[in-house]
Write a protein that holds these residues in place. Structure first.
Motif, PDB file in Angstrom:
ATOM      1  N   VAL A  49       0.835  -1.203   0.000  1.00  0.00           N
ATOM      2  CA  VAL A  49       0.000   0.000   0.000  1.00  0.00           C
ATOM      3  C   VAL A  49       0.869   1.252   0.000  1.00  0.00           C
ATOM      4  N   SER A  50       1.951   1.275   0.776  1.00  0.00           N
ATOM      5  CA  SER A  50       2.846   2.433   0.809  1.00  0.00           C
ATOM      6  C   SER A  50       3.492   2.672  -0.549  1.00  0.00           C
ATOM      7  N   ALA A  51       3.964   1.613  -1.184  1.00  0.00           N
ATOM      8  CA  ALA A  51       4.591   1.746  -2.503  1.00  0.00           C
ATOM      9  C   ALA A  51       3.581   2.259  -3.525  1.00  0.00           C
ATOM     10  N   PHE A  52       2.369   1.742  -3.474  1.00  0.00           N
ATOM     11  CA  PHE A  52       1.330   2.203  -4.394  1.00  0.00           C
ATOM     12  C   PHE A  52       1.016   3.673  -4.152  1.00  0.00           C
ATOM     13  N   PHE A  53       0.875   4.050  -2.901  1.00  0.00           N
ATOM     14  CA  PHE A  53       0.559   5.428  -2.544  1.00  0.00           C
ATOM     15  C   PHE A  53       1.675   6.372  -2.982  1.00  0.00           C
ATOM     16  N   MET A  54       2.910   6.001  -2.735  1.00  0.00           N
ATOM     17  CA  MET A  54       4.041   6.870  -3.084  1.00  0.00           C
ATOM     18  C   MET A  54       4.159   7.039  -4.589  1.00  0.00           C
ATOM     19  N   SER A  55       3.935   5.984  -5.337  1.00  0.00           N
ATOM     20  CA  SER A  55       4.075   6.097  -6.783  1.00  0.00           C
ATOM     21  C   SER A  55       2.941   6.911  -7.385  1.00  0.00           C
ATOM     22  N   ALA A  56       1.796   6.940  -6.729  1.00  0.00           N
ATOM     23  CA  ALA A  56       0.658   7.693  -7.244  1.00  0.00           C
ATOM     24  C   ALA A  56       0.735   9.174  -6.871  1.00  0.00           C
ATOM     25  N   CYS A  57       1.487   9.516  -5.857  1.00  0.00           N
ATOM     26  CA  CYS A  57       1.517  10.902  -5.371  1.00  0.00           C
ATOM     27  C   CYS A  57       2.474  11.791  -6.146  1.00  0.00           C
ATOM     28  N   ALA A  58       3.526  11.258  -6.676  1.00  0.00           N
ATOM     29  CA  ALA A  58       4.528  12.076  -7.358  1.00  0.00           C
ATOM     30  C   ALA A  58       4.058  12.373  -8.787  1.00  0.00           C
ATOM     31  N   PRO A  59       4.130  13.634  -9.207  1.00  0.00           N
ATOM     32  CA  PRO A  59       3.725  13.976 -10.575  1.00  0.00           C
ATOM     33  C   PRO A  59       4.718  13.402 -11.587  1.00  0.00           C
ATOM     34  N   MET A  60       4.208  13.091 -12.761  1.00  0.00           N
ATOM     35  CA  MET A  60       5.067  12.586 -13.831  1.00  0.00           C
ATOM     36  C   MET A  60       5.696  13.757 -14.576  1.00  0.00           C
ATOM     37  N   PRO A  61       6.978  13.656 -14.884  1.00  0.00           N
ATOM     38  CA  PRO A  61       7.625  14.714 -15.665  1.00  0.00           C
ATOM     39  C   PRO A  61       7.138  14.676 -17.118  1.00  0.00           C
ATOM     40  N   ASN A  62       7.338  15.798 -17.815  1.00  0.00           N
ATOM     41  CA  ASN A  62       6.961  15.859 -19.224  1.00  0.00           C
ATOM     42  C   ASN A  62       7.714  14.813 -20.029  1.00  0.00           C
ATOM     43  N   GLN A  63       6.974  14.134 -20.883  1.00  0.00           N
ATOM     44  CA  GLN A  63       7.540  13.222 -21.869  1.00  0.00           C
ATOM     45  C   GLN A  63       6.788  13.524 -23.154  1.00  0.00           C
ATOM     46  N   LEU A  64       7.308  14.509 -23.896  1.00  0.00           N
ATOM     47  CA  LEU A  64       6.570  15.074 -25.014  1.00  0.00           C
ATOM     48  C   LEU A  64       7.272  14.822 -26.342  1.00  0.00           C
ATOM     49  N   ALA A  81      21.444  17.798 -19.133  1.00  0.00           N
ATOM     50  CA  ALA A  81      20.566  17.829 -20.294  1.00  0.00           C
ATOM     51  C   ALA A  81      21.227  16.950 -21.357  1.00  0.00           C
ATOM     52  N   TYR A  82      20.860  15.673 -21.358  1.00  0.00           N
ATOM     53  CA  TYR A  82      21.422  14.710 -22.309  1.00  0.00           C
ATOM     54  C   TYR A  82      20.746  14.875 -23.666  1.00  0.00           C
ATOM     55  N   PHE A  83      21.403  14.368 -24.711  1.00  0.00           N
ATOM     56  CA  PHE A  83      20.782  14.396 -26.030  1.00  0.00           C
ATOM     57  C   PHE A  83      21.125  13.133 -26.803  1.00  0.00           C
ATOM     58  N   ALA A  84      20.286  12.845 -27.796  1.00  0.00           N
ATOM     59  CA  ALA A  84      20.532  11.761 -28.754  1.00  0.00           C
ATOM     60  C   ALA A  84      19.808  12.126 -30.051  1.00  0.00           C
ATOM     61  N   GLY A 100      16.390  14.799 -19.302  1.00  0.00           N
ATOM     62  CA  GLY A 100      17.006  14.898 -17.986  1.00  0.00           C
ATOM     63  C   GLY A 100      16.593  13.675 -17.192  1.00  0.00           C
ATOM     64  N   ASN A 101      17.459  13.239 -16.268  1.00  0.00           N
ATOM     65  CA  ASN A 101      17.196  11.999 -15.558  1.00  0.00           C
ATOM     66  C   ASN A 101      17.623  12.111 -14.098  1.00  0.00           C
ATOM     67  N   THR A 102      16.691  11.838 -13.193  1.00  0.00           N
ATOM     68  CA  THR A 102      17.011  11.583 -11.783  1.00  0.00           C
ATOM     69  C   THR A 102      16.331  10.257 -11.471  1.00  0.00           C
ATOM     70  N   GLU A 103      15.218  10.266 -10.738  1.00  0.00           N
ATOM     71  CA  GLU A 103      14.496   9.013 -10.513  1.00  0.00           C
ATOM     72  C   GLU A 103      13.507   8.728 -11.638  1.00  0.00           C
ATOM     73  N   GLU A 104      13.198   9.711 -12.450  1.00  0.00           N
ATOM     74  CA  GLU A 104      12.366   9.571 -13.640  1.00  0.00           C
ATOM     75  C   GLU A 104      13.023  10.366 -14.757  1.00  0.00           C
ATOM     76  N   ILE A 105      12.598  10.103 -15.981  1.00  0.00           N
ATOM     77  CA  ILE A 105      13.145  10.816 -17.136  1.00  0.00           C
ATOM     78  C   ILE A 105      12.095  11.769 -17.681  1.00  0.00           C
ATOM     79  N   SER A 106      12.513  12.993 -17.936  1.00  0.00           N
ATOM     80  CA  SER A 106      11.692  13.964 -18.657  1.00  0.00           C
ATOM     81  C   SER A 106      12.357  14.141 -20.018  1.00  0.00           C
ATOM     82  N   TYR A 107      11.560  14.072 -21.077  1.00  0.00           N
ATOM     83  CA  TYR A 107      12.173  14.226 -22.397  1.00  0.00           C
ATOM     84  C   TYR A 107      11.302  15.027 -23.345  1.00  0.00           C
ATOM     85  N   LEU A 108      11.983  15.607 -24.324  1.00  0.00           N
ATOM     86  CA  LEU A 108      11.360  16.335 -25.417  1.00  0.00           C
ATOM     87  C   LEU A 108      11.946  15.787 -26.706  1.00  0.00           C
TER      88      LEU A 108
END
Length: 172
Positions: free
Chosen positions: A13-28, A75-78, A123-131
């Motif tokens: 329940v804690s893992a589910f709650f924690m994963s649902a509370c954090a906003p997702m970074p942009n992946q556009l 700010a990584y690139f490929a 960019g990457n920490t615990e999640e990846i945001s990408y454009l």
């Protein structure tokens, strides 16, 4: 036995709650037409400048803020990121072909890139945001980095901004 079930249930329940509370970074993902619209040209008095005619210029900035001050990310690139077959992308740090610079609180830097080739900036920490976009030669793009709440550490959040916001980031 009951104590174990309660502990396991609590962890799940804690893992589910924690994963649902954090906003997702942009992946556009932007197609070529949208990429052209995101870019702009510099006219008149400005701290920003146009790139050489065969290149695109990307301004990167992160506002100085107490929020997320301890978190920085590269700010990584490929170029030519591989599609996953479902019309999306699976971006990972392993695919990075380099880094444009580090986005820490108050950071700003500029990169000139080839025009007409699909590019992913992430960019990457615990999640990846990408454009994912296709920079157009002769156009200027501005990417603002932010830090948003994460489960354990702040997450990167990259977004395109217009010329007016870019001028603010770069001190005009």
């Amino acid at each position: 036995m009951n104590a174990r079930l309660v502990i396991i249930f609590g962890v799940v329940v804690s893992a589910f709650f924690m994963s649902a509370c954090a906003p997702m970074p942009n992946q556009l993902v932007y197609g070529a037409q949208d990429s052209a619209y995101l870019g702009f040209n510099i006219e008149g008095n400005s701290r920003l400048s146009n790139p050489p005619s065969d290149r695109a210029r990307i301004y990167f900035g992160r506002a100085s803020s107490f929020i997320g001050v301890a978190i920085s990310y590269k700010a990584y690139f490929a170029y030519n990121p591989p599609a996953n077959g479902l019309g999306g992308y699976r971006i990972s740090k392993d695919m990075a072909q380099g880094s444009f610079g580090e986005l820490s609180s108050g950071a700003k830097f500029v990169a000139d890139v080839g025009g007409g080739t699909p590019l992913v900036v992430f960019g990457n920490t615990e999640e990846i945001s990408y454009l994912v976009f296709t920079p157009m030669a002769g156009r200027v793009y501005c990417i603002e980095g932010e830090v948003i709440a994460g489960n354990f550490i702040g997450r990167p959040n990259l977004k395109f901004v217009d010329r007016m916001r870019c001028e603010v980031l770069f001190g005009k």
